[in-house]
Design a protein around this motif. Structure first.
Motif, PDB file in Angstrom:
ATOM      1  N   ARG A  31      -6.034   0.490 -29.582  1.00 54.40           N
ATOM      2  CA  ARG A  31      -6.248  -0.910 -29.968  1.00 54.40           C
ATOM      3  C   ARG A  31      -6.563  -1.829 -28.793  1.00 54.40           C
ATOM      4  NH1 ARG A  31      -1.278  -1.847 -34.205  1.00 54.40           N
ATOM      5  NH2 ARG A  31      -2.044  -0.421 -35.795  1.00 54.40           N
ATOM      6  N   TYR A  32      -5.798  -1.669 -27.702  1.00 56.68           N
ATOM      7  CA  TYR A  32      -5.853  -2.648 -26.609  1.00 56.68           C
ATOM      8  C   TYR A  32      -6.168  -2.056 -25.238  1.00 56.68           C
ATOM      9  CZ  TYR A  32      -2.672  -4.446 -30.205  1.00 56.68           C
ATOM     10  OH  TYR A  32      -2.092  -4.780 -31.398  1.00 56.68           O
ATOM     11  N   GLY A  33      -6.224  -0.739 -25.144  1.00 62.53           N
ATOM     12  CA  GLY A  33      -6.401  -0.110 -23.841  1.00 62.53           C
ATOM     13  C   GLY A  33      -5.124  -0.142 -23.010  1.00 62.53           C
ATOM     14  N   LEU A  34      -3.956  -0.277 -23.690  1.00 61.89           N
ATOM     15  CA  LEU A  34      -2.667  -0.401 -22.993  1.00 61.89           C
ATOM     16  C   LEU A  34      -1.674   0.648 -23.470  1.00 61.89           C
ATOM     17  CD1 LEU A  34      -2.157  -4.275 -23.314  1.00 61.89           C
ATOM     18  CD2 LEU A  34      -3.040  -3.042 -21.334  1.00 61.89           C
ATOM     19  N   SER A  35      -1.124   1.416 -22.547  1.00 58.07           N
ATOM     20  CA  SER A  35      -0.051   2.346 -22.881  1.00 58.07           C
ATOM     21  C   SER A  35       1.249   1.557 -23.073  1.00 58.07           C
ATOM     22  CB  SER A  35       0.139   3.362 -21.751  1.00 58.07           C
ATOM     23  OG  SER A  35       0.704   2.716 -20.611  1.00 58.07           O
ATOM     24  N   ARG A  36       2.304   2.256 -23.466  1.00 57.20           N
ATOM     25  CA  ARG A  36       3.617   1.628 -23.602  1.00 57.20           C
ATOM     26  C   ARG A  36       4.014   0.951 -22.291  1.00 57.20           C
ATOM     27  NH1 ARG A  36       8.548   3.049 -26.476  1.00 57.20           N
ATOM     28  NH2 ARG A  36       7.383   4.741 -27.421  1.00 57.20           N
ATOM     29  N   LEU A  37       3.818   1.634 -21.164  1.00 57.77           N
ATOM     30  CA  LEU A  37       4.194   1.062 -19.860  1.00 57.77           C
ATOM     31  C   LEU A  37       3.353  -0.161 -19.524  1.00 57.77           C
ATOM     32  CD1 LEU A  37       4.747   4.333 -17.794  1.00 57.77           C
ATOM     33  CD2 LEU A  37       6.470   2.895 -18.914  1.00 57.77           C
ATOM     34  N   ASP A  38       2.058  -0.135 -19.861  1.00 60.02           N
ATOM     35  CA  ASP A  38       1.190  -1.292 -19.629  1.00 60.02           C
ATOM     36  C   ASP A  38       1.659  -2.498 -20.453  1.00 60.02           C
ATOM     37  OD1 ASP A  38      -0.508   0.244 -17.980  1.00 60.02           O
ATOM     38  OD2 ASP A  38      -1.763   0.823 -19.684  1.00 60.02           O
ATOM     39  N   GLN A  39       2.048  -2.246 -21.702  1.00 60.24           N
ATOM     40  CA  GLN A  39       2.517  -3.325 -22.571  1.00 60.24           C
ATOM     41  C   GLN A  39       3.822  -3.914 -22.036  1.00 60.24           C
ATOM     42  OE1 GLN A  39       2.208  -2.353 -26.904  1.00 60.24           O
ATOM     43  NE2 GLN A  39       1.106  -0.538 -26.152  1.00 60.24           N
ATOM     44  N   LEU A  40       4.730  -3.042 -21.608  1.00 60.82           N
ATOM     45  CA  LEU A  40       5.986  -3.517 -21.039  1.00 60.82           C
ATOM     46  C   LEU A  40       5.747  -4.312 -19.761  1.00 60.82           C
ATOM     47  CD1 LEU A  40       8.216  -0.376 -21.634  1.00 60.82           C
ATOM     48  CD2 LEU A  40       8.483  -2.627 -22.717  1.00 60.82           C
ATOM     49  N   ASN A  41       4.789  -3.877 -18.943  1.00 57.04           N
ATOM     50  CA  ASN A  41       4.452  -4.585 -17.720  1.00 57.04           C
ATOM     51  C   ASN A  41       3.873  -5.976 -18.023  1.00 57.04           C
ATOM     52  OD1 ASN A  41       4.240  -4.761 -14.829  1.00 57.04           O
ATOM     53  ND2 ASN A  41       2.037  -4.474 -15.076  1.00 57.04           N
ATOM     54  N   LEU A  42       3.047  -6.058 -19.057  1.00 56.75           N
ATOM     55  CA  LEU A  42       2.490  -7.346 -19.473  1.00 56.75           C
ATOM     56  C   LEU A  42       3.611  -8.311 -19.852  1.00 56.75           C
ATOM     57  CD1 LEU A  42      -0.073  -9.001 -20.114  1.00 56.75           C
ATOM     58  CD2 LEU A  42      -0.064  -7.952 -22.383  1.00 56.75           C
ATOM     59  N   LEU A  43       4.582  -7.831 -20.618  1.00 58.99           N
ATOM     60  CA  LEU A  43       5.715  -8.675 -21.001  1.00 58.99           C
ATOM     61  C   LEU A  43       6.554  -9.052 -19.778  1.00 58.99           C
ATOM     62  CD1 LEU A  43       7.325 -10.102 -23.181  1.00 58.99           C
ATOM     63  CD2 LEU A  43       8.564  -7.957 -23.571  1.00 58.99           C
ATOM     64  N   ILE A  69       1.373  -7.771 -29.185  1.00 64.12           N
ATOM     65  CA  ILE A  69       0.261  -7.902 -28.256  1.00 64.12           C
ATOM     66  C   ILE A  69      -0.805  -8.744 -28.954  1.00 64.12           C
ATOM     67  CG2 ILE A  69      -1.511  -6.693 -26.922  1.00 64.12           C
ATOM     68  CD1 ILE A  69       1.346  -6.113 -25.956  1.00 64.12           C
ATOM     69  N   ASP A  70      -1.135  -9.889 -28.364  1.00 61.83           N
ATOM     70  CA  ASP A  70      -2.162 -10.757 -28.934  1.00 61.83           C
ATOM     71  C   ASP A  70      -3.490 -10.449 -28.258  1.00 61.83           C
ATOM     72  OD1 ASP A  70      -3.221 -13.036 -30.437  1.00 61.83           O
ATOM     73  OD2 ASP A  70      -3.439 -13.929 -28.440  1.00 61.83           O
ATOM     74  N   HIS A  71      -4.538 -10.406 -29.065  1.00 60.68           N
ATOM     75  CA  HIS A  71      -5.863 -10.120 -28.530  1.00 60.68           C
ATOM     76  C   HIS A  71      -6.913 -10.875 -29.326  1.00 60.68           C
ATOM     77  CE1 HIS A  71      -5.568  -7.447 -31.955  1.00 60.68           C
ATOM     78  NE2 HIS A  71      -6.880  -7.283 -31.914  1.00 60.68           N
ATOM     79  N   CYS A  72      -8.058 -11.083 -28.726  1.00 60.30           N
ATOM     80  CA  CYS A  72      -9.194 -11.717 -29.383  1.00 60.30           C
ATOM     81  C   CYS A  72      -9.842 -10.692 -30.313  1.00 60.30           C
ATOM     82  CB  CYS A  72     -10.192 -12.210 -28.336  1.00 60.30           C
ATOM     83  SG  CYS A  72     -11.702 -12.880 -29.066  1.00 60.30           S
ATOM     84  N   HIS A  73      -9.965 -11.038 -31.565  1.00 63.24           N
ATOM     85  CA  HIS A  73     -10.543 -10.096 -32.525  1.00 63.24           C
ATOM     86  C   HIS A  73     -12.049  -9.934 -32.347  1.00 63.24           C
ATOM     87  CE1 HIS A  73      -7.076  -9.323 -35.282  1.00 63.24           C
ATOM     88  NE2 HIS A  73      -6.601 -10.275 -34.506  1.00 63.24           N
ATOM     89  N   VAL A  78      -7.216  -8.566 -24.434  1.00 64.67           N
ATOM     90  CA  VAL A  78      -5.799  -8.869 -24.575  1.00 64.67           C
ATOM     91  C   VAL A  78      -5.505 -10.199 -23.885  1.00 64.67           C
ATOM     92  CG1 VAL A  78      -3.466  -8.141 -23.918  1.00 64.67           C
ATOM     93  CG2 VAL A  78      -5.105  -6.457 -24.745  1.00 64.67           C
ATOM     94  N   ARG A  79      -4.786 -11.082 -24.613  1.00 57.22           N
ATOM     95  CA  ARG A  79      -4.460 -12.400 -24.068  1.00 57.22           C
ATOM     96  C   ARG A  79      -3.018 -12.485 -23.595  1.00 57.22           C
ATOM     97  NH1 ARG A  79      -7.907 -15.347 -28.796  1.00 57.22           N
ATOM     98  NH2 ARG A  79      -6.418 -14.256 -30.108  1.00 57.22           N
ATOM     99  N   GLY A  80      -2.127 -11.688 -24.174  1.00 55.59           N
ATOM    100  CA  GLY A  80      -0.728 -11.725 -23.767  1.00 55.59           C
ATOM    101  C   GLY A  80       0.183 -11.248 -24.871  1.00 55.59           C
ATOM    102  N   VAL A  81       1.494 -11.402 -24.651  1.00 54.95           N
ATOM    103  CA  VAL A  81       2.504 -11.054 -25.641  1.00 54.95           C
ATOM    104  C   VAL A  81       2.990 -12.349 -26.274  1.00 54.95           C
ATOM    105  CG1 VAL A  81       4.733  -9.956 -26.056  1.00 54.95           C
ATOM    106  CG2 VAL A  81       3.206  -9.039 -24.294  1.00 54.95           C
TER     107      VAL A  81
END
Length: 114
Positions: A31-43, A69-73, A78-81
Motif C-alpha cells: 500500500r505505502y512502500g513501508l514495512s512494519r519498522l518503517d511505519q513505526l519509525n514514521l510514528l 498511515i495517511d496517504h494521498c489517494h 505517505v503524509r504521516g500517521v
C-alpha cells in the motif's frame, strides 16, 4: 522458527503471515512502500502523536488510540500517521476540496456549530 524478512518478527500461529513476511509488512509495503519498522519509525518521528491533533496514537492496535498511515489517494504519497478521527476528517476535506471551496465549507461548519 521463521521470522519476517522485513521486520524480523517471529512468524508463528499468533502472527498472520504468508511465506516469509508478516501481514503488516506485506500490506504496508504493497500500500505505502513501508514495512512494519518503517511505519513505526514514521510514528516515532512524530513523537508517537497524530500529525494533526497531536493526540497519542499507536500502530497495529484495535482501540481508540489506533493510528493509521495517511496517504494521498491520487499520488500514493505517505503524509504521516493520523488518529482515526483526523484521518476521517482529512478524507472528508479532500472530497470537499474537489467539489466546493474549502473556505466556504469551513464557514458553513462554523455557522452550523454556532
Amino acid at each position: 522458527m521463521k521470522r519476517c524478512k522485513h521486520c524480523d518478527i517471529k512468524l508463528d500461529e499468533s502472527v498472520y503471515h504468508q511465506g516469509k513476511q508478516c501481514k503488516t509488512c506485506r500490506n504496508g509495503i504493497q500500500r505505502y512502500g513501508l514495512s512494519r519498522l518503517d511505519q513505526l519509525n514514521l510514528l516515532k518521528q512524530q513523537n508517537g502523536k497524530c500529525k494533526l491533533c497531536q493526540c497519542k496514537v499507536e500502530l497495529f492496535v484495535r482501540d481508540n488510540q489506533a493510528g493509521v498511515i495517511d496517504h494521498c489517494h491520487k499520488t500514493g504519497k505517505v503524509r504521516g500517521v493520523l488518529c482515526g478521527g483526523c484521518n476521517t476528517l482529512i478524507g472528508k476535506i479532500d472530497a470537499v476540496i474537489t467539489t466546493l471551496d474549502l473556505n466556504e465549507y469551513i464557514k458553513n461548519v462554523k455557522l452550523y456549530l454556532d
